[in-house]
Design an enzyme around this catalytic site. Structure first.
Site, mmCIF file in Angstrom:
data_model
loop_
_atom_site.group_PDB
_atom_site.id
_atom_site.type_symbol
_atom_site.label_atom_id
_atom_site.label_comp_id
_atom_site.label_asym_id
_atom_site.label_seq_id
_atom_site.Cartn_x
_atom_site.Cartn_y
_atom_site.Cartn_z
ATOM 1 C CB SER A 249 20.656 -8.765 19.663
ATOM 2 O OG SER A 249 20.064 -7.908 19.282
ATOM 3 C CE1 TYR B 264 25.014 -6.471 17.105
ATOM 4 C CE2 TYR B 264 22.708 -6.138 16.959
ATOM 5 C CZ TYR B 264 23.620 -6.402 17.693
ATOM 6 O OH TYR B 264 23.705 -6.775 19.030
#
Length: 253
Positions: free
Chosen positions: A148, A161
């Site tokens: 990501s 995250y």
């Protein structure tokens, strides 16, 4: 775009019950690969695999939990029994559970670590011999990890995250040193905002509204657009490794 070099490949795709994983599995199968779909939701996997087969592709629903070693091992054994040696692994399974760190949601921290990091390692470990063996036989062999942009760009309340995705990006870079000399390619793909189920995992109502506002402002990639990147990189000549791709909506900076 057709990717003829994918014909005859044997792929395993995690997170294949929805989002990027589902889109990758459908596209690889449409391009001639045998695809094992791996995720926890057995009924959903069976439906997707059934649609792939109805469209003329080859698909195997392999229900498994990447956070469980025995589950992954059993799925790997079943996949080999059905399809033989695997030469393409796509790690698309992931969870995003934002909260301020001082909320001390250790349950969520552990779930993200187990899925986003350890789950990737379990899958790579389960198929290392397959990938190295395929490459030694002169076949194309690939590991594709879906990381990501959060690996590089920090977002308040997404610290854990982001840390898991940074770990995946670093892992991908390090693995090239181990696998590259043995002709196994490692590609790390870092999408920005993507239309997927990830945002539905957000339990905090205010954070959920923030995400929706950002998506309204800058837009999002479709899962199919990210899948197209996976198909592109894995269909290049085996001497070409597209090692790192960052893909953002044009308005996301």
């Amino acid at each position: 775009m057709p990717y003829e070099n994918l014909t005859g490949r044997t792929a395993v795709v995690t997170g294949a019950a929805s989002g990027i994983g589902e889109a990758v599995a459908v596209l690889l199968a449409a391009q001639g690969a045998r695809v094992a779909l791996l995720a926890r939701r057995e009924e959903r996997l069976a439906a997707i695999a059934g649609k792939i087969r109805a469209d003329g592709g080859q698909a195997l629903a392999a229900a498994a939990d990447v956070t469980d070693e025995t589950s992954v091992t059993d799925a790997a054994d079943r996949i080999r029994a059905e399809y033989g040696t695997v030469d393409l692994v796509v790690n698309a399974a992931g969870v995003m559970l934002p909260h301020p760190v001082d909320a001390r949601r250790t349950d969520e921290w552990q779930r993200m670590l187990d899925t986003n990091v350890t789950g990737v390692l379990r899958m790579i470990g389960a198929f290392t011999a397959d990938l190295v063996g395929a490459a030694a036989d002169g076949r194309t062999a690939d590991i594709v990890n879906i990381s990501s942009i959060a690996a590089h760009v920090s977002f308040p309340n997404y610290a854990v995250y982001g840390a898991t995705k940074a770990a995946v990006t670093y892992l991908s870079e390090s693995l090239r040193g181990e696998f590259g000399p043995r002709e196994v390619r490692v590609t790390n793909i870092e999408p920005g905002f993507v239309e997927s189920e990830l945002r539905t995992h957000i339990a905090d109502a205010e954070l959920s509204r923030q995400v929706e506002g950002m998506l309204d402002e800058v837009g999002a990639l479709s899962a199919e657009e990210v899948a197209d990147l996976v198909a592109y990189v894995t269909s290049r000549p085996r001497r070409v490794n597209l090692r790192q791709i960052v893909a953002l909506p044009t308005r996301q900076v």
